[in-house]
Design a protein around this motif. Structure first.
Motif, PDB file in Angstrom:
ATOM      1  N   SER A   1       1.205  -0.954   0.049  1.00 49.75           N
ATOM      2  CA  SER A   1      -0.133  -0.055   0.183  1.00 49.75           C
ATOM      3  C   SER A   1       1.143   0.676  -0.329  1.00 49.75           C
ATOM      4  CB  SER A   1      -1.064  -0.079   1.261  1.00 49.75           C
ATOM      5  OG  SER A   1      -2.146  -0.653   1.190  1.00 49.75           O
ATOM      6  N   VAL A   2       2.033   0.758   0.542  1.00 49.85           N
ATOM      7  CA  VAL A   2       3.142   2.140   0.692  1.00 49.85           C
ATOM      8  C   VAL A   2       3.566   2.833  -0.445  1.00 49.85           C
ATOM      9  CG1 VAL A   2       4.684   3.300   1.718  1.00 49.85           C
ATOM     10  CG2 VAL A   2       3.279   2.378   3.597  1.00 49.85           C
ATOM     11  N   ASP A   3       3.874   1.301  -1.458  1.00 58.49           N
ATOM     12  CA  ASP A   3       4.265   1.560  -2.450  1.00 58.49           C
ATOM     13  C   ASP A   3       3.433   1.907  -3.557  1.00 58.49           C
ATOM     14  OD1 ASP A   3       6.228   0.265  -1.503  1.00 58.49           O
ATOM     15  OD2 ASP A   3       6.136  -1.637  -2.529  1.00 58.49           O
TER      16      ASP A   3
ATOM     17  N   ASP B   1      -3.385   8.863   4.155  1.00 59.31           N
ATOM     18  CA  ASP B   1      -4.863   8.649   4.035  1.00 59.31           C
ATOM     19  C   ASP B   1      -5.409   7.363   4.093  1.00 59.31           C
ATOM     20  OD1 ASP B   1      -5.195   9.127   6.723  1.00 59.31           O
ATOM     21  OD2 ASP B   1      -6.151  11.340   6.271  1.00 59.31           O
ATOM     22  N   MET B   2      -4.507   6.391   2.914  1.00 58.21           N
ATOM     23  CA  MET B   2      -5.170   6.017   1.762  1.00 58.21           C
ATOM     24  C   MET B   2      -4.625   4.095   2.236  1.00 58.21           C
ATOM     25  SD  MET B   2      -2.653   5.104  -2.218  1.00 58.21           S
ATOM     26  CE  MET B   2      -2.219   3.477  -0.854  1.00 58.21           C
ATOM     27  N   VAL B   3      -6.293   3.632   2.140  1.00 65.78           N
ATOM     28  CA  VAL B   3      -6.374   2.181   1.947  1.00 65.78           C
ATOM     29  C   VAL B   3      -6.933   1.233   1.129  1.00 65.78           C
ATOM     30  CG1 VAL B   3      -8.119   0.800   3.464  1.00 65.78           C
ATOM     31  CG2 VAL B   3      -8.497   2.150   4.404  1.00 65.78           C
ATOM     32  N   GLY B   4      -5.466   1.094   0.962  1.00 66.00           N
ATOM     33  CA  GLY B   4      -4.769   0.268  -1.102  1.00 66.00           C
ATOM     34  C   GLY B   4      -5.241  -0.806  -0.340  1.00 66.00           C
ATOM     35  N   PRO B   5      -4.659  -1.701  -1.809  1.00 65.28           N
ATOM     36  CA  PRO B   5      -4.363  -3.064  -1.851  1.00 65.28           C
ATOM     37  C   PRO B   5      -4.713  -4.191  -0.693  1.00 65.28           C
ATOM     38  CG  PRO B   5      -2.718  -1.833  -3.458  1.00 65.28           C
ATOM     39  CD  PRO B   5      -2.942  -1.189  -2.449  1.00 65.28           C
ATOM     40  N   PHE B   6      -5.865  -5.393  -0.845  1.00 69.92           N
ATOM     41  CA  PHE B   6      -5.596  -5.686   0.518  1.00 69.92           C
ATOM     42  C   PHE B   6      -6.741  -4.964   1.848  1.00 69.92           C
ATOM     43  CE2 PHE B   6      -2.320  -8.231  -2.272  1.00 69.92           C
ATOM     44  CZ  PHE B   6      -2.646  -9.325  -1.952  1.00 69.92           C
TER      45      PHE B   6
ATOM     46  N   ALA C   1      -1.595   3.467   3.663  1.00 74.53           N
ATOM     47  CA  ALA C   1      -1.072   3.703   3.397  1.00 74.53           C
ATOM     48  C   ALA C   1      -0.832   5.370   4.650  1.00 74.53           C
ATOM     49  CB  ALA C   1       0.213   3.775   2.374  1.00 74.53           C
ATOM     50  N   ASP C   2      -0.223   6.529   5.643  1.00 74.75           N
ATOM     51  CA  ASP C   2      -0.486   7.292   5.954  1.00 74.75           C
ATOM     52  C   ASP C   2       1.101   7.562   6.165  1.00 74.75           C
ATOM     53  OD1 ASP C   2      -2.229   8.591   7.273  1.00 74.75           O
ATOM     54  OD2 ASP C   2      -2.625   7.561   8.896  1.00 74.75           O
ATOM     55  N   VAL C   3       0.801   8.394   5.072  1.00 74.94           N
ATOM     56  CA  VAL C   3       1.950   9.346   5.015  1.00 74.94           C
ATOM     57  C   VAL C   3       1.602  10.926   4.638  1.00 74.94           C
ATOM     58  CG1 VAL C   3       3.665   9.435   2.963  1.00 74.94           C
ATOM     59  CG2 VAL C   3       3.272   7.334   4.214  1.00 74.94           C
ATOM     60  N   SER C   4       2.640  11.807   4.354  1.00 73.91           N
ATOM     61  CA  SER C   4       2.118  13.162   4.087  1.00 73.91           C
ATOM     62  C   SER C   4       3.307  14.219   4.673  1.00 73.91           C
ATOM     63  CB  SER C   4       1.450  13.713   6.204  1.00 73.91           C
ATOM     64  OG  SER C   4       0.565  13.480   6.331  1.00 73.91           O
ATOM     65  N   ARG C   5       3.053  14.402   3.120  1.00 68.77           N
ATOM     66  CA  ARG C   5       4.432  15.519   2.180  1.00 68.77           C
ATOM     67  C   ARG C   5       3.923  17.388   2.402  1.00 68.77           C
ATOM     68  NH1 ARG C   5       6.892  11.662   3.798  1.00 68.77           N
ATOM     69  NH2 ARG C   5       8.293  10.766   3.015  1.00 68.77           N
TER      70      ARG C   5
ATOM     71  N   GLU D   1      -8.565  -0.096  -2.321  1.00 76.49           N
ATOM     72  CA  GLU D   1     -10.164   0.793  -1.996  1.00 76.49           C
ATOM     73  C   GLU D   1     -10.848   1.713  -1.298  1.00 76.49           C
ATOM     74  OE1 GLU D   1     -11.180  -2.177   1.099  1.00 76.49           O
ATOM     75  OE2 GLU D   1     -10.026  -4.309   0.097  1.00 76.49           O
ATOM     76  N   TRP D   2     -10.165   2.881  -0.945  1.00 75.22           N
ATOM     77  CA  TRP D   2     -10.702   4.331  -0.592  1.00 75.22           C
ATOM     78  C   TRP D   2      -9.497   4.906  -0.164  1.00 75.22           C
ATOM     79  CZ3 TRP D   2     -12.401   0.151   2.817  1.00 75.22           C
ATOM     80  CH2 TRP D   2     -12.311   0.746   4.124  1.00 75.22           C
ATOM     81  N   ILE D   3     -10.198   6.298  -0.140  1.00 76.95           N
ATOM     82  CA  ILE D   3      -9.143   7.008   1.050  1.00 76.95           C
ATOM     83  C   ILE D   3      -9.578   7.611   2.111  1.00 76.95           C
ATOM     84  CG2 ILE D   3      -8.261  10.006   1.215  1.00 76.95           C
ATOM     85  CD1 ILE D   3      -7.417   7.474  -1.042  1.00 76.95           C
TER      86      ILE D   3
END
Length: 427
Positions: free
Chosen positions: A205-207, A279-284, A288-292, A243-245
């Motif tokens: 998910s982070v990738d 705030d990204m709910v990714g694969p499976f 992935a919770d990253v801020s820039r 899946e969703w944000i």
């Protein structure tokens, strides 16, 4: 779980051949990466962790309606966002007995065979949208099923963990002699330590998030709206079987302070700070919770923007370096990077939170907030946590939001994102 095909086939009219149409590149081979994850074993391992927690508390079982808890316990994904507000599916997990999944009748046929689900039954929807004036009748039907399962598989143990339940339904269970307890405690404790396949899911998910972040950075230009820019992350996530944000946290210029404003139609201007949280709910179904924070091209960063960025970066990197197995939450709070006094009123609401399917236990408070909201615990190997920072004064022109998701290993915390952090304001 659905899979994105590497190719699509298209039949040409009047032609018996079936040419292969190459799909556009996604950034990573989601089919190959997904195949590296043993979904079956992950389901088995998660259920075992949950049952250990239930057994430690002497619960006969758990009744789960929160779609994230259902996903964790069973591996089943079925309309998770919709069922967050329309709880028409639920699962009974016996501590020593079967797992019985209750599905909408119209979707029972689409529920896949799951290695940990012993039986799938039709659910009874007892919320008003589905039941209307028959809520009381439907609630009694729902309760009768739960009571029957407790009688069959709980024996003399009448202790049931439950996560979401309207009070009139809970009362029927209590009237039947069932003692109710908060299921969120054992579920969150089970989710605290990640299995090997969960760690692969989180890294995947982070990738995917990193690909979206890179695409957003390349698209950032004066005149693009906050919503247009944030939509790139959504598109990237869905294209990679995500899946969703969770939230719409992307703002620019004066809207970056205070934090937690949602993205808008504001057009981004040259030299604006642009800050976001994936705030990204990714694969499976993993987070992935990253801020820039960046500066929009067209004007160089100002000295004040550089100063705020360096302070936020120092907070995140210093706190990451502190993390190690065996460190208590209180010890971390006492040793962590001290927020300068002028930024304290606007600081982020926590220093660290857990990450799994979404934000999870623990929530590590500042020492200053400890009496009001702090609690102790221990950082352990194979926990995944997010280290947070927001820096600006109350009433300041712009703020900087940074966040890193890290895996706690025997040697300390390892950053999971490859998206540039150090010096990213100047890129």
């Amino acid at each position: 779980m659905s899979r994105i095909l590497d190719t699509a086939r298209e039949r040409t009219p009047g032609n018996n051949t079936t040419p292969v149409v190459e799909a556009p590149p996604l950034g990573l081979d989601i089919v190959a990466r997904s195949a590296e994850i043993d979904d079956r074993q992950m389901c088995i391992d998660r259920l075992a962790r949950l049952r250990r927690e239930l057994a430690q508390r002497d619960y006969a079982g758990a009744l789960l309606s929160d779609p994230l808890n259902i996903r964790y316990a069973t591996g089943s994904r079925n309309m998770p966002v919709w069922t967050m507000h329309a709880p028409g599916r639920y699962v009974f997990v016996a501590t020593d007995g079967p797992v019985v999944l209750f599905e909408f009748g119209s979707s029972m046929r689409v529920t896949p065979d799951l290695p940990v689900v012993d039986e799938v039954r039709q659910s009874t929807s007892w919320f008003y949208f589905m039941a209307g004036p028959r809520v009381h009748e439907k609630t009694e039907q729902w309760a009768a099923d739960v009571i029957d399962l407790m009688n069959q598989h709980g024996g003399s143990n009448r202790r049931l963990a439950i996560d979401r339940c309207e009070p009139w339904g809970a009362q029927l269970l209590v009237d039947a002699g069932i003692r109710l307890f908060d299921a969120q405690e054992p579920v969150e404790q089970a989710r605290r330590i990640k299995t090997p396949d969960e760690i692969k899911c989180l890294q995947l998910s982070v990738d995917v998030s990193d690909i979206g972040i890179d695409r957003m950075r390349r698209a950032l230009r004066p005149g693009i709206s906050e919503n247009q820019l944030y939509s790139i992350l959504h598109e990237t996530n869905i294209a990679h079987d995500g899946e969703w944000i969770e939230c719409r946290l992307l703002t620019s210029g004066p809207r970056t302070n205070p934090w937690f404003q949602e993205s808008s139609n504001r057009l981004i201007e040259p030299g604006d700070i642009v800050a976001f949280d994936t705030d990204m709910v990714g694969p499976f179904g993993y987070l992935a919770d990253v801020s820039r924070s960046w500066v929009c091209p067209g004007r160089k960063p100002t000295p004040e923007q550089r100063k705020l960025y360096e302070i936020a970066q120092d907070q995140v990197l210093t706190n990451i370096d502190l993390l190690k197995p065996g460190l208590s939450f209180r010890e971390f709070a006492e040793r962590c990077w001290p927020v300068p006094e002028e930024y304290v009123p606007n600081r982020y609401m926590m220093m660290i939170h857990g990450a799994g399917m979404v934000d999870e236990y623990p929530n590590v408070a500042y020492v200053a907030d400890w009496e009001e909201s702090g609690f102790d615990g221990i950082f352990d190997e194979n926990m995944v946590v997010c280290v947070e920072s927001f820096i600006d004064e109350v009433g300041g022109k712009e703020g900087i939001k940074l966040e890193e998701q890290v895996l706690i290993t025997s040697g300390g915390a390892v950053r999971m994102s490859s998206s540039p952090l150090e010096g990213a304001l100047e890129v």
